[in-house]
Design a protein around this motif. Structure first.
Motif, mmCIF file in Angstrom:
data_model
loop_
_atom_site.group_PDB
_atom_site.id
_atom_site.type_symbol
_atom_site.label_atom_id
_atom_site.label_comp_id
_atom_site.label_asym_id
_atom_site.label_seq_id
_atom_site.Cartn_x
_atom_site.Cartn_y
_atom_site.Cartn_z
ATOM 1 N N UNK A 60 0.488 23.351 -7.109
ATOM 2 C CA UNK A 60 1.407 24.485 -7.255
ATOM 3 C C UNK A 60 0.751 25.768 -6.735
ATOM 4 N N UNK A 61 -0.517 25.957 -7.108
ATOM 5 C CA UNK A 61 -1.242 27.176 -6.737
ATOM 6 C C UNK A 61 -1.365 27.329 -5.222
ATOM 7 N N UNK A 62 -1.528 26.178 -4.516
ATOM 8 C CA UNK A 62 -1.774 26.248 -3.070
ATOM 9 C C UNK A 62 -0.599 25.723 -2.243
ATOM 10 N N UNK A 63 0.557 25.665 -2.883
ATOM 11 C CA UNK A 63 1.794 25.319 -2.170
ATOM 12 C C UNK A 63 1.729 23.954 -1.484
ATOM 13 N N UNK A 64 1.114 22.988 -2.165
ATOM 14 C CA UNK A 64 1.063 21.602 -1.675
ATOM 15 C C UNK A 64 2.166 20.822 -2.386
ATOM 16 N N UNK A 65 3.041 20.205 -1.620
ATOM 17 C CA UNK A 65 4.167 19.456 -2.204
ATOM 18 C C UNK A 65 3.712 18.023 -2.488
ATOM 19 N N UNK A 66 3.345 17.746 -3.720
ATOM 20 C CA UNK A 66 2.773 16.448 -4.118
ATOM 21 C C UNK A 66 3.878 15.476 -4.506
ATOM 22 N N UNK A 67 3.933 14.338 -3.814
ATOM 23 C CA UNK A 67 4.964 13.315 -4.055
ATOM 24 C C UNK A 67 4.289 11.969 -4.337
ATOM 25 N N UNK A 68 3.730 11.782 -5.540
ATOM 26 C CA UNK A 68 2.984 10.546 -5.825
ATOM 27 C C UNK A 68 3.888 9.334 -6.013
ATOM 28 N N UNK A 69 3.328 8.158 -5.739
ATOM 29 C CA UNK A 69 3.945 6.893 -6.145
ATOM 30 C C UNK A 69 2.912 6.160 -7.008
ATOM 31 N N UNK A 70 3.335 5.109 -7.686
ATOM 32 C CA UNK A 70 2.381 4.365 -8.527
ATOM 33 C C UNK A 70 1.765 3.200 -7.764
ATOM 34 N N UNK A 71 0.463 3.049 -7.959
ATOM 35 C CA UNK A 71 -0.331 1.968 -7.365
ATOM 36 C C UNK A 71 -0.009 0.643 -8.059
ATOM 37 N N UNK A 72 0.092 -0.425 -7.250
ATOM 38 C CA UNK A 72 0.326 -1.760 -7.796
ATOM 39 C C UNK A 72 -0.961 -2.571 -7.689
ATOM 40 N N UNK A 73 -1.410 -3.120 -8.804
ATOM 41 C CA UNK A 73 -2.727 -3.767 -8.824
ATOM 42 C C UNK A 73 -2.692 -5.250 -8.460
ATOM 43 N N UNK A 74 -1.719 -5.988 -8.980
ATOM 44 C CA UNK A 74 -1.687 -7.448 -8.776
ATOM 45 C C UNK A 74 -0.294 -7.883 -8.331
ATOM 46 N N UNK A 75 -0.163 -9.083 -7.708
ATOM 47 C CA UNK A 75 -1.231 -9.985 -7.264
ATOM 48 C C UNK A 75 -1.875 -9.480 -5.971
ATOM 49 N N UNK A 76 -3.091 -9.995 -5.627
ATOM 50 C CA UNK A 76 -3.759 -9.546 -4.399
ATOM 51 C C UNK A 76 -2.848 -9.704 -3.187
ATOM 52 N N UNK A 78 -0.101 -9.180 -1.993
ATOM 53 C CA UNK A 78 1.335 -8.915 -2.163
ATOM 54 C C UNK A 78 1.568 -7.567 -2.831
ATOM 55 N N UNK A 79 0.667 -7.185 -3.747
ATOM 56 C CA UNK A 79 0.787 -5.872 -4.392
ATOM 57 C C UNK A 79 0.613 -4.769 -3.352
ATOM 58 N N UNK A 80 -0.321 -4.988 -2.415
ATOM 59 C CA UNK A 80 -0.567 -3.993 -1.360
ATOM 60 C C UNK A 80 0.642 -3.887 -0.432
ATOM 61 N N UNK A 81 1.239 -5.035 -0.109
ATOM 62 C CA UNK A 81 2.443 -5.045 0.738
ATOM 63 C C UNK A 81 3.546 -4.216 0.071
ATOM 64 N N UNK A 82 3.693 -4.395 -1.234
ATOM 65 C CA UNK A 82 4.712 -3.657 -1.975
ATOM 66 C C UNK A 82 4.415 -2.153 -1.943
ATOM 67 N N UNK A 83 3.149 -1.792 -2.070
ATOM 68 C CA UNK A 83 2.771 -0.372 -1.996
ATOM 69 C C UNK A 83 3.062 0.206 -0.610
ATOM 70 N N UNK A 84 2.801 -0.583 0.429
ATOM 71 C CA UNK A 84 3.078 -0.122 1.808
ATOM 72 C C UNK A 84 4.577 0.142 1.979
ATOM 73 N N UNK A 85 5.393 -0.750 1.435
ATOM 74 C CA UNK A 85 6.862 -0.576 1.516
ATOM 75 C C UNK A 85 7.269 0.735 0.827
#
Length: 408
Positions: A60-76, A78-85
């Protein structure tokens, strides 16, 4: 519309220590130069709920527009593929709204989106590689190439690595060693000027020089006498760190400094460390183990007489820059480490910041223990100043600013 719209994508969370030390300080500095950031990061739910407000305040202080998503841990995999999507969907939606001129991708997974944006929309693309990621997964035993799935994933990312290096407008490497290695590869459109070397920086305002008063106070807070010798280790002990070798070193150190303590500043489980220590006849009282937030780290680390980290040497480590190294040198704390890791050996030799071991064995460890007296009251202002050439946050920021200005 602001003509300096930048999309920054990180697979590391901003609520992780790494995000706070190695991403946000640069984005804050670049924002002050007029670049307008939208930041997409993958957050671990527990850390997000704990540290979310800290990051929101900075953004907020430095005018950065933060748009987080949640990390998926498992299964190996496939979780990463879902995060990429999820990352891709978020990035496309934001691009429709903001029309980014530049996409800055931290490591290989976000760079899948950066490459696609470059090819589809003509957006300029920075491949901020953070090391040889695919090779690190293999060298670290995370991807076993005997498993057909991991073999396919490895081949896929090595192919993508070549495309990133070919099509990126700029590449950031953590080490000169890594840069030299890449220039030996047969990559079209890859040349020295395209690669800027920026190691993991240290904040020299936070990591102030240790003084005898600071050391004494830190030892007192750890319930230690000022004359007790303290060996320290900072960070997690997973995958890459040679814990057995560090414990062996400490056991040899104790044979000379009988009241020595091993200070381990880590989020890892104490019991695991105690169990490993018992192999070397080390007792729980030989350790001080605790975890502190990054802004409190110097107050505890100042207790160190010397600090140690041994990293498993491997091909991929040519491109690695240990974050803790710059921070320790900034504090003037001497380091015991090993060679064949990034630019570590050259930096230790240039700064005079400690010992870089070529072979990790009892004979070499004993030699170093016998040499430690020269660092008994080590107040290393000259080491701190020499290390600035490599690690000063402002120097790293200036390099990023010049990369950005060139691309805009």
């Amino acid at each position: 519309m602001n003509k300096k719209q930048v999309l920054y994508i990180s697979y590391d969370g901003m609520t992780d220590p790494l995000g706070q030390s190695q991403v946000l300080p640069y984005l804050v500095g670049l924002s002050k130069e007029g670049f307008q950031f939208t930041l997409v990061s993958c957050e671990k739910k527990e850390r997000y709920s704990k540290n979310k407000s800290i990051i929101e305040d900075i953004c907020f202080q430095y005018n950065i527009d933060w748009k987080p998503i949640f990390y998926t841990k498992t299964p190996p995999v496939f979780s990463t593929v879902w995060d990429i999507i999820k990352l891709n969907k978020r990035a496309k939606k934001l691009h429709q709204k903001k029309q980014f001129q530049l996409i800055h991708c931290r490591s290989y997974i976000p760079s899948l989106i950066g490459l696609a944006f470059k090819q589809k929309y003509g957006v300029k693309f920075i491949f901020d590689m953070r090391g040889f990621w695919a090779d690190e997964r293999v060298d670290g035993g995370i991807w076993n190439l005997k498993n057909p799935l991991f073999k396919q994933v490895y081949k896929y990312f090595k192919k993508k690595e070549k495309e990133y290096l070919t099509h990126a407008d700029k590449i950031i490497s953590l080490t000169d060693n890594g840069k030299k290695e890449m220039l030996n590869w047969d990559i079209p459109n890859l040349y020295a000027e395209k690669i800027t070397v920026i190691p993991c920086a240290a904040d020299y305002n936070l990591f102030e020089l240790v003084t005898s008063d600071k050391k004494e106070k830190a030892k007192y807070n750890l319930n230690l006498n000022n004359d007790e010798f303290v060996l320290s280790y900072i960070g997690s002990l997973g995958t890459w760190y040679l814990v057995d070798e560090m414990l062996l070193f400490f056991s040899i150190l104790k044979s000379k400094y009988q009241d020595a303590k091993f200070l381990i500043i880590t989020p890892d489980d104490k019991k695991t460390i105690f169990d490993l220590g018992s192999k070397y006849k080390l007792e729980p009282e030989d350790f001080r183990i605790q975890f502190v937030q990054r802004n409190q780290l110097p107050m505890v680390a100042y207790a160190s007489n010397v600090s140690i980290f041994f990293i498993k040497p491997s091909y991929s480590k040519k491109a690695s820059s240990p974050t803790k190294m710059g921070e320790l040198l900034a504090m003037g704390i001497p380091i015991i480490c090993n060679n064949n890791v990034g630019d570590v050996e050259e930096i230790i030799n240039t700064t005079g910041g400690g010992f870089c071991i070529t072979e990790m064995n009892e004979a070499n460890f004993t030699k170093i223990v016998d040499s430690l007296e020269q660092f008994a009251d080590f107040i290393g202002s000259h080491v701190r100043e020499k290390s600035r050439d490599y690690y000063d946050l402002q120097k790293g920021l200036n390099l990023y600013i010049s990369v950005y200005k060139e691309l805009f």
